[in-house]
Design an enzyme around this catalytic site. Sequence first.
Site, PDB file in Angstrom:
ATOM      1  CD  GLU A   1     -15.568  -3.139  10.475  1.00 13.91           C
ATOM      2  OE1 GLU A   1     -15.859  -1.951  10.462  1.00 13.91           O
ATOM      3  OE2 GLU A   1     -15.486  -3.819  11.509  1.00 13.91           O
TER       4      GLU A   1
ATOM      5  CD  GLU B   1      -9.697   4.284   8.101  1.00 11.71           C
ATOM      6  OE1 GLU B   1     -10.250   5.086   7.314  1.00 11.71           O
ATOM      7  OE2 GLU B   1     -10.338   3.555   8.885  1.00 11.71           O
TER       8      GLU B   1
ATOM      9  CG  ASP C   1     -13.690  -7.836   3.763  1.00 10.27           C
ATOM     10  OD1 ASP C   1     -14.111  -6.941   4.527  1.00 10.27           O
ATOM     11  OD2 ASP C   1     -13.473  -7.622   2.551  1.00 10.27           O
TER      12      ASP C   1
HETATM   13  C1  BGC Z   1     -11.834  -0.902   8.937  1.00 14.58           C
HETATM   14  C2  BGC Z   1     -11.609  -2.040   9.897  1.00 14.58           C
HETATM   15  C3  BGC Z   1     -11.150  -1.525  11.248  1.00 14.58           C
HETATM   16  C4  BGC Z   1     -12.073  -0.427  11.757  1.00 14.58           C
HETATM   17  C5  BGC Z   1     -11.515   0.253  12.994  1.00 14.58           C
HETATM   18  C6  BGC Z   1     -12.811   0.078   9.564  1.00 14.58           C
HETATM   19  O1  BGC Z   1     -13.008   1.122   8.691  1.00 14.58           O
HETATM   20  O2  BGC Z   1     -12.353  -1.363   7.725  1.00 14.58           O
HETATM   21  O3  BGC Z   1     -10.615  -2.886   9.402  1.00 14.58           O
HETATM   22  O4  BGC Z   1     -11.096  -2.555  12.153  1.00 14.58           O
HETATM   23  O5  BGC Z   1     -12.244   0.557  10.771  1.00 14.58           O
HETATM   24  O6  BGC Z   1     -10.221   0.711  12.787  1.00 14.58           O
END
Ligand code: BGC
Length: 391
Positions: free
Chosen positions: A197, A350, A194
């Site tokens: 990931e 994030e 998903d």
């Molecule tokens: C997230 C992804 C994202 C990636 C880079 C991962 O931890 O689950 O959705 O694309 O980080 O930002």
Amino acid sequence: MRRSSSVFRLSPGGWEWLKRTRTNRLRETSLRVILDNQAENGAFPACPNMPDYRFSWFRDGAYIAHALTLDGEYISERRGWSMGAQWESAFRFHNWCAARINERAERLERAIAVATSGGTPDLSDVLNARYGLEGLEGPDDWPEFQLDGPGTWLWSLAEYVARVGFTPLPVVWESAIVLTARYLAAMWRVPCYDCWEERGTEIHTSTLAAIHAGLTAAEKLVPELDFTGVKADIRAFVLERCLTPGGELAKSVGLDMVDANLIMTAVPHGMFAPDDPIMVRTVERIERELHAKSGGVHRHLADVYYGGGAWVLLSLHLAWYYAERGDRDRAKALLQWVETQADADGHLPEQVNSSMLAPDHYEPWVAQRGPIACPLLWTHAEYLIVQHLTS
Ligand code: BGC
């Protein structure tokens, strides 16, 4: 990383002008974080200072390019509608994606053929979720097979082309669009990771919505394409297999569980209108189960990544949803909370660990990967998008 040289690059005077006209420092910082970190060839690292994130993802980049597309309108209006640095930067990212896809045409054709005859394509023939900034595949130990990214890229590209009025399409874009759309149309039933990931052996509702949006975008971009039948099949599958007993959208087939990524099913992927009763029920459950009291939105209840913190990115995505549903006050309240999460440099992470679902997992992740990713370009992009929609 040095900013690329380009005739479209904002001059020092341009940055000064931008500063004067922008009242909001975080908005200005967000634009800088994105433009300053873009590689010469158009790739965007997810986060410049975290080794595992120094890759360019279709998904993250698609949202970043969309933020630049919207923000470019802001600049261009005041500059006689000339192409601003944002539109030029988005253009280079789209070029980068088209190159990654076109150079893998032979492998993707093999995957399409196998999936069309009901088989499971070899993992070496599918598109990676992320590539090194120079365009090469990353180390093999990553959950690379994710179908939402290419779908989201097609959506972002169609938005770019429509808003910038970019015609005719470069031939390399057109071949990448057609190939990506055929690939998604052939592959949508194949289980994949998903957008977080995770859960690589399941079929995920938000991934299906991204594929659906990608096919719609491809039809707009190349009018000869027609995916009416596949799109109807995907929608019917979602309504039949992707609902919880309570009538919300389910995170993945067969799970009585929501995930904040289901917001994307409506915004931006448009499979359901923001005020569709299914969507309203889904967002209500997300609010109940995943919206942290201290602010931020958890991904899902089973999350352990960095202790399962509260994602700033997802607060912004929720704000985007409310803005599209016409509830600007709610969107603005979420935006204000996000503004309090910026560090002294104006960088947005994030996620934050003020609320954790699995606190015991926080330190092990820090030991393995270092601190939570910050600045995350995708978060800054969502900030620009929500700013654009609410100002
Ligand atoms: C997230 C992804 C994202 C990636 C880079 C991962 O931890 O689950 O959705 O694309 O980080 O930002």
